[in-house]
Design a protein around this motif. Structure first.
Motif, PDB file in Angstrom:
ATOM      1  N   ALA A  59      36.500  37.572  43.930  1.00 40.37           N
ATOM      2  CA  ALA A  59      36.675  36.126  44.083  1.00 40.37           C
ATOM      3  C   ALA A  59      37.129  35.770  45.495  1.00 40.37           C
ATOM      4  CB  ALA A  59      37.676  35.611  43.059  1.00 40.37           C
ATOM      5  N   THR A  60      37.964  36.614  46.104  1.00 37.84           N
ATOM      6  CA  THR A  60      38.403  36.368  47.475  1.00 37.84           C
ATOM      7  C   THR A  60      37.236  36.449  48.441  1.00 37.84           C
ATOM      8  OG1 THR A  60      40.574  37.310  46.955  1.00 37.84           O
ATOM      9  CG2 THR A  60      39.979  37.135  49.281  1.00 37.84           C
ATOM     10  N   CYS A  61      36.357  37.419  48.253  1.00 31.38           N
ATOM     11  CA  CYS A  61      35.188  37.565  49.113  1.00 31.38           C
ATOM     12  C   CYS A  61      34.255  36.370  48.966  1.00 31.38           C
ATOM     13  CB  CYS A  61      34.461  38.866  48.779  1.00 31.38           C
ATOM     14  SG  CYS A  61      33.047  39.216  49.850  1.00 31.38           S
ATOM     15  N   ILE A  62      34.037  35.912  47.748  1.00 25.73           N
ATOM     16  CA  ILE A  62      33.164  34.759  47.523  1.00 25.73           C
ATOM     17  C   ILE A  62      33.752  33.501  48.153  1.00 25.73           C
ATOM     18  CG2 ILE A  62      32.175  33.264  45.743  1.00 25.73           C
ATOM     19  CD1 ILE A  62      31.948  35.714  43.957  1.00 25.73           C
ATOM     20  N   ALA A  63      35.078  33.339  48.039  1.00 30.03           N
ATOM     21  CA  ALA A  63      35.730  32.169  48.638  1.00 30.03           C
ATOM     22  C   ALA A  63      35.595  32.178  50.156  1.00 30.03           C
ATOM     23  CB  ALA A  63      37.199  32.137  48.233  1.00 30.03           C
ATOM     24  N   LEU A  64      35.728  33.347  50.770  1.00 25.93           N
ATOM     25  CA  LEU A  64      35.595  33.433  52.220  1.00 25.93           C
ATOM     26  C   LEU A  64      34.161  33.153  52.660  1.00 25.93           C
ATOM     27  CD1 LEU A  64      37.812  36.559  53.020  1.00 25.93           C
ATOM     28  CD2 LEU A  64      38.339  34.157  53.441  1.00 25.93           C
ATOM     29  N   LEU A  65      33.181  33.642  51.909  1.00 23.05           N
ATOM     30  CA  LEU A  65      31.789  33.358  52.235  1.00 23.05           C
ATOM     31  C   LEU A  65      31.483  31.871  52.085  1.00 23.05           C
ATOM     32  CD1 LEU A  65      29.819  36.342  50.638  1.00 23.05           C
ATOM     33  CD2 LEU A  65      30.174  35.852  53.055  1.00 23.05           C
ATOM     34  N   THR A  66      32.080  31.237  51.090  1.00 24.44           N
ATOM     35  CA  THR A  66      31.891  29.799  50.921  1.00 24.44           C
ATOM     36  C   THR A  66      32.442  29.033  52.119  1.00 24.44           C
ATOM     37  OG1 THR A  66      32.066  30.078  48.529  1.00 24.44           O
ATOM     38  CG2 THR A  66      32.325  27.848  49.392  1.00 24.44           C
ATOM     39  N   ASP A  67      33.565  29.474  52.646  1.00 25.28           N
ATOM     40  CA  ASP A  67      34.130  28.826  53.827  1.00 25.28           C
ATOM     41  C   ASP A  67      33.287  29.072  55.072  1.00 25.28           C
ATOM     42  OD1 ASP A  67      36.275  27.849  52.364  1.00 25.28           O
ATOM     43  OD2 ASP A  67      37.487  29.646  52.701  1.00 25.28           O
TER      44      ASP A  67
END
Length: 393
Positions: A59-67
């Protein structure tokens, strides 16, 4: 009679514009998706490698990619527009549709008009993207990366070695994989305030960083919990509890780990915030830095409507000749302009060059050059058409 003729001309012009836009739309969306995937792929692999070693969750990786999406979206948007217009005109040129339109007295400037209108719409959208979405997303990415790097306890366990998870607990595992995040045959011993020892054993376990509790989460499967009250209560016998899955939080932080407030970097300020700081000033940030950032965003957005004329002019094929030099030329010009604008922004922000010379001179040269290229190509096509129509004496 004249009004009816004018109405017919407008209807035909509208049909032509719709046809050109329908031809461009599929190429635009395909190019935009391909550009985003290509730009995100390298960063995705780097994030996976780093976050996996730090014990962060997916989830942290997905959130960073979204940013990161707004940043790469700003790069892919003008590139996709250029590719879509170029492929559309190149295909029409190969099928002699451009020749048919020019024979009907439709100039290249008129053909490029609907693409320029699309460029104006994308320019307005880019003002919102560059001025408001990207600054906030850039700060969120930095804050998320700081949290993944500094929050929680993410030990790099080694098989057969004990690690202290707190002042009163130690743990070990017989087998450790995936950079210390996947465990097998886990053993944990911890003491509570009353002196009661808790011994936990489990067949498998996983270490991840929990965003909700802002600490390291330990998931254990198929194990036992032994509560041994000795020596705190000598008369009590140990109790054994079997479990299939249990979650434990390791080393919950006493203080909430927070990131700095937004605005320490000019690139994190929205357009309104930049305008406010330019007028009233802000401690620790120079005027030229703020002004260079604002002008750089405006220049990037204002250049987008001038990309279609360049793509239209260089996409026209010569008769009985197909060449890739047009596509190469467009790519070199766009890449060179983007790098020149970025370099000028750095020079202006550090005071090594005047803002108008570093940013607006390259901007003016690019925009005028795109229009001049289309005008020159349009006049050349018009002259060739007149020569073809001239009767032979």
């Amino acid at each position: 009679m004249s009004a009816g003729k004018d109405g017919l001309v407008k209807q035909k012009a509208k049909i032509l514009d719709l046809y050109l836009l329908r031809q461009m739309a599929p190429s635009f969306f395909v190019a935009l998706a391909a550009m985003l995937v290509a730009l995100l792929l390298e960063r995705l692999l780097a994030l996976f490698d780093y976050l996996a070693s730090a014990g962060s969750s997916l989830a942290t990786c997905i959130a960073l990619l979204t940013d990161l999406l707004p940043h790469y979206f700003g790069i892919a948007l003008p590139a996709a527009l250029c590719i879509a217009v170029f492929l559309t005109i190149r295909g029409m040129s190969d099928n002699n549709e451009i020749d048919a339109l020019q024979a009907a007295r439709v100039s290249l400037i008129r053909i490029a008009r609907p693409f320029m209108l699309v460029g104006l719409v994308l320019s307005a959208a880019s003002m919102l993207l560059y001025g408001y979405i990207q600054p906030v997303a850039r700060y969120d990415y930095r804050a998320g990366f700081y949290f993944a790097e500094h929050t929680g306890w993410a030990p790099h366990l080694q098989a057969g070695m004990f690690a202290s998870t707190s002042n009163s607990a130690v743990m070990t595992a017989d087998k450790v994989t995936h950079a210390g995040t996947r465990l097998a045959r886990v053993f944990i011993r911890e003491m509570n305030k009353n002196g009661v020892a808790h011994i936990i054993t489990a067949k498998t376990g996983t270490l991840t960083i929990s965003e909700r509790s802002r600490s390291t989460r330990l998931d254990l499967w198929n194990g036992e919990i032994v509560d041994d009250p000795f020596p705190a209560a000598p008369g009590h016998k140990p109790t054994v509890t079997h479990f299939e899955h249990v979650v434990r939080i390791i080393d919950r932080p006493q203080k909430d780990t927070t990131f700095r407030s937004r605005g320490a970097d000019a690139r994190e300020l929205t357009q309104f915030e930049l305008a406010h700081d330019l007028r009233h000033g802000v401690p620790g940030m120079e005027y030229r830095t703020l002004r260079a950032e604002m002008d750089f965003r405006l220049a990037r957005a204002l250049a987008i409507p001038f990309i279609p004329p360049l793509a239209v002019a260089l996409a026209i094929n010569g008769r009985r000749r197909r060449s890739i030099w047009g596509l190469i030329t467009v790519a070199v010009i766009l890449l060179g302009f983007d790098q020149l604008l970025t370099f000028g922004h750095s020079l202006a922000a550090t005071g090594r060059m005047k803002i108008w010379a570093a940013i607006w001179v390259p901007e003016a040269v690019f925009c005028i050059g795109c229009l001049a290229t289309l005008l020159r190509r349009s006049r050349g096509s018009w002259r060739r058409r007149k020569l073809i129509r001239r009767p032979v004496s």
